[in-house]
Design a protein around this motif. Structure first.
Motif, short mmCIF file in Angstrom:
data_model
loop_
_atom_site.label_atom_id
_atom_site.label_comp_id
_atom_site.label_asym_id
_atom_site.label_seq_id
_atom_site.Cartn_x
_atom_site.Cartn_y
_atom_site.Cartn_z
N GLY A 54 0.82 -1.20 0.00
CA GLY A 54 0.00 0.00 0.00
C GLY A 54 0.86 1.25 0.00
N ARG A 55 0.23 2.36 0.22
CA ARG A 55 0.95 3.64 0.20
C ARG A 55 2.05 3.69 1.25
N GLU A 56 1.84 2.97 2.34
CA GLU A 56 2.83 3.01 3.43
C GLU A 56 3.97 2.02 3.22
N GLY A 57 3.92 1.22 2.15
CA GLY A 57 5.04 0.35 1.84
C GLY A 57 5.02 -1.01 2.49
N TYR A 58 3.84 -1.50 2.89
CA TYR A 58 3.76 -2.84 3.45
C TYR A 58 2.43 -3.47 3.11
N ALA A 59 2.36 -4.79 3.22
CA ALA A 59 1.13 -5.54 3.02
C ALA A 59 0.93 -6.47 4.20
N ILE A 60 -0.29 -6.57 4.68
CA ILE A 60 -0.62 -7.51 5.74
C ILE A 60 -0.83 -8.88 5.12
N THR A 61 -0.23 -9.90 5.71
CA THR A 61 -0.43 -11.27 5.25
C THR A 61 -0.68 -12.16 6.45
N ASN A 62 -0.91 -13.43 6.21
CA ASN A 62 -1.06 -14.40 7.30
C ASN A 62 -0.30 -15.68 6.98
N SER A 63 0.66 -15.55 6.08
CA SER A 63 1.52 -16.66 5.71
C SER A 63 2.96 -16.19 5.84
N GLY A 64 3.90 -17.11 5.67
CA GLY A 64 5.28 -16.69 5.85
C GLY A 64 6.27 -17.66 5.25
N THR A 65 7.53 -17.29 5.32
CA THR A 65 8.61 -18.13 4.82
C THR A 65 9.80 -18.03 5.77
N PHE A 66 10.44 -19.16 5.99
CA PHE A 66 11.66 -19.16 6.79
C PHE A 66 12.86 -18.72 5.97
N GLU A 67 12.65 -18.33 4.74
CA GLU A 67 13.71 -17.70 3.96
C GLU A 67 13.62 -16.20 4.22
N GLY A 68 13.76 -15.83 5.52
CA GLY A 68 13.81 -14.42 5.83
C GLY A 68 12.80 -13.88 6.81
N MET A 69 12.04 -14.74 7.50
CA MET A 69 11.07 -14.25 8.49
C MET A 69 11.80 -13.67 9.71
#
Length: 332
Positions: free
Chosen positions: A156-171
């Motif tokens: 979004g305009r603030e530069g982030y997105a809300i999600t509910n998933s993830g990756t251990f390649e960088g969490m």
């Protein structure tokens, strides 16, 4: 590193990829702001991984690089569970989880810093092995129980997105969240562990994907560009676990009252179809069908296991209090 956000420990899981690990540790040594600790979980490697870790020790201040070798290969899931536990025992306020086949960008911590003031589970962006931005827009569809690409602009305009998933390649996850949801579940071995872990965190706090590049992927894989996502090749171990571990995901959904049995079953069928498609389109074979069948049989057995319980947050190390320890680390 100690900052307003607290101590950041990097937890790296490695298995028989010493060349990648050497490059990753070199990138960690070149970071503009050094981390508080780097915990390398060696999953019983049989190559020269231990020599690589020993040689890299001199590139860091005393006690920063922690060599945590396991007696057996516990998979990525077991490795990240151990890495998180050790990092918290040493006094980390944040744990940055990553595989061994990435490179840390020099200003990664500076890129994370403003987001760490607002959120407690953060994913930064990654470059792919060819230098292009890596595509990742996963978000759990809770009816199907699968992460699906979401449409529209990522941020979004603030530069982030809300999600509910993830990756251990960088969490990047705050210790307080770990103390609520427990350590990463080692029973997954590989596959679904990171997506499920971020989903668990999202039941308690915002999980975000931010428009800040912090990593570069180093391992080249066979892949097919489908426009809205890429499909990489998969190993026999992956094919088995991606079907088997659907049962673990479903059990966590049920634990939080989010399991729709019909929808989840449909999601499992779609996952199976995707893996057959991956075999045909990416790897040009059907020889891996047996792995999927074995995974499905194991999946059904896990669903019938009435003894299963989620990870216990009581097993997470408590925060260090002043005077209880130095948090210096070392071989373990």
């Amino acid at each position: 590193m100690t900052s307003a956000a607290g101590n950041i420990a990097i937890a790296i899981v490695t298995y028989n990829r010493s060349t990648f690990l050497k490059e990753l540790l070199a990138s960690a040594a070149a970071m503009d702001t050094p981390p508080f600790r780097i915990v390398v979980v060696d999953n019983a490697s049989t190559d020269d991984t231990q020599d690589v870790i020993a040689a890299a020790t001199t590139d860091f201040a005393d006690g920063v690089l922690v060599n945590h070798r396991l007696a057996t290969n516990t998979g990525g899931s077991g490795g990240f569970s151990e890495g998180t536990r050790v990092a918290l025992e040493l006094g980390a306020d944040w744990v940055w989880l990553m595989d061994d086949d990435v490179e840390i960008l020099p200003d990664a911590i500076e890129q994370f810093a403003p987001w760490m003031q607002r959120f407690q589970v953060i994913h930064g962006r990654r470059y792919d092995f060819d230098g292009t931005p890596f595509y990742w827009q996963a978000k759990f569809n809770e009816f199907l129980g699968v992460p699906l690409p979401y449409s529209g602009k990522q941020f979004g305009r603030e530069g982030y997105a809300i999600t509910n998933s993830g990756t251990f390649e960088g969490m990047l996850i705050h210790a307080d969240v770990v103390r609520v949801i427990g350590l990463p579940d080692p029973r997954f071995f590989i596959s679904w562990d990171d997506a499920a872990y971020a989903w668990l965190a999202a039941q308690h706090t915002d999980v975000v994907y931010v428009d800040a590049f912090v990593l570069k992927r180093k391992r080249e894989q066979k892949q097919v560009n489908l426009g809205i996502r890429h499909l990489n090749d998969g190993s026999p171990l992956f094919r088995f676990h991606v079907i088997r571990n659907r049962a673990y995901v479903g059990k966590y959904f049920a634990e939080h009252g989010k399991l729709n049995r019909f929808g989840f079953g449909l999601g499992t069928a779609l996952t199976l179809a995707k893996e057959v498609f991956r075999l045909l389109v990416v790897q040009h074979t059907l020889k891996g069908l047996g792995d999927l069948v074995r995974g499905f049989r194991a999946n059904r057995a896990l669903w019938r296991d009435d003894t299963w319980r989620p990870m216990d947050p009581a097993d997470v190390p408590a925060p260090l209090t002043p005077g209880t320890g130095t948090g210096t680390g070392g071989p373990s």
